[in-house]
Write an enzyme that holds these catalytic residues in place. Structure first.
Site: not given
Ligand code: IMP
Length: 212
Positions: A11, A60, A197
């Site tokens: 990220k 998120d 996104h």
């Molecule tokens: P969080 O926003 O860090 O809680 O991510 C939630 C889940 O979505 C995690 O399993 C991340 O690896 C996945 N994730 C978040 N952003 C992306 C992205 O841009 N590409 C692929 N997976 C994502």
């Protein structure tokens, strides 16, 4: 200086394309249980702001598979670490439910008020977040105080479909999410940002933040 609260280096790489002075802060805030990302992001931003006492953004994100009623959605992280992305791909393809979208919410908090704008939402969401926070946690003084801080939300959505894993780049669900013929793991960071996104949410945030 802007603090990007995340434990995810993928990220941060993406955010650096939009924000000059960004520092990654490794602060693992407890997530609310909610069926949408907005209250989770808002609660995270307030909690992180209170912990480090400086302007913060939290991000998120989640994968929402349409034919599986939005699964895994806000539980994407848990599902990635338990089932794994290959099994998510298998389940979606077997169920013939491959239409999906990625959603990202960037939540900003610096302890000050903002002018309400129609989009991105702040004031309208604050009540929702407070309600969810109150349902999800015991209403300690800290929860009530933290939930009252203004937060600005910026959302980005990218449509696509679930495919067999392809590509070595990116992170998380990138290898199984295809947009316009390529999985996100087959794209360079700048190419992913241009359509993703997170890129869309960050672009909205960067524009607002520059004018602040
Ligand atoms: P969080 O926003 O860090 O809680 O991510 C939630 C889940 O979505 C995690 O399993 C991340 O690896 C996945 N994730 C978040 N952003 C992306 C992205 O841009 N590409 C692929 N997976 C994502």
């Amino acid at each position: 200086m802007l603090n990007y609260v995340t434990t995810n280096p993928g990220k941060v790489r993406e955010a650096e394309d939009y924000l000059d002075a960004v520092t990654a802060v490794d602060f693992d805030y407890p997530e609310l249980q909610s069926s949408t990302l907005e209250p989770i992001g808002a609660h995270g931003a307030r909690t992180a702001y209170r912990a480090i006492d400086a302007p913060v953004i939290v991000d998120d994100a989640g994968l929402f598979i349409e034919g599986l009623d939005g699964f895994p959605g806000p539980y994407s992280s848990f599902v990635e670490s338990t089932l794994g992305v290959e099994r998510v791909s298998e389940i979606a393809r077997r169920a013939d439910a491959t239409r999906a979208s990625f959603r990202c919410v960037i939540a900003y908090c610096d302890g000050e008020s903002f002018d309400a704008t129609p989009e991105p939402i702040d004031q309208g969401r604050r009540g929702d977040d407070l309600a969810v926070a109150d349902r999800a946690t015991a209403a300690t003084d800290e929860t009530v105080d933290a939930a009252g801080l203004p937060v600005k939300l910026f959302t980005g959505v990218m449509p696509g479909r679930i495919v067999e894993p392809r590509g070595d780049g990116g992170f998380g669900y990138d290898p199984i999410f295809e947009h316009d013929g390529k999985t996100l793991a087959e794209l360079e960071t700048a190419e992913k940002n241009a359509i993703s996104h997170r890129g869309r949410a960050l672009a909205k945030f960067a524009e607002w933040f520059d004018s602040r």
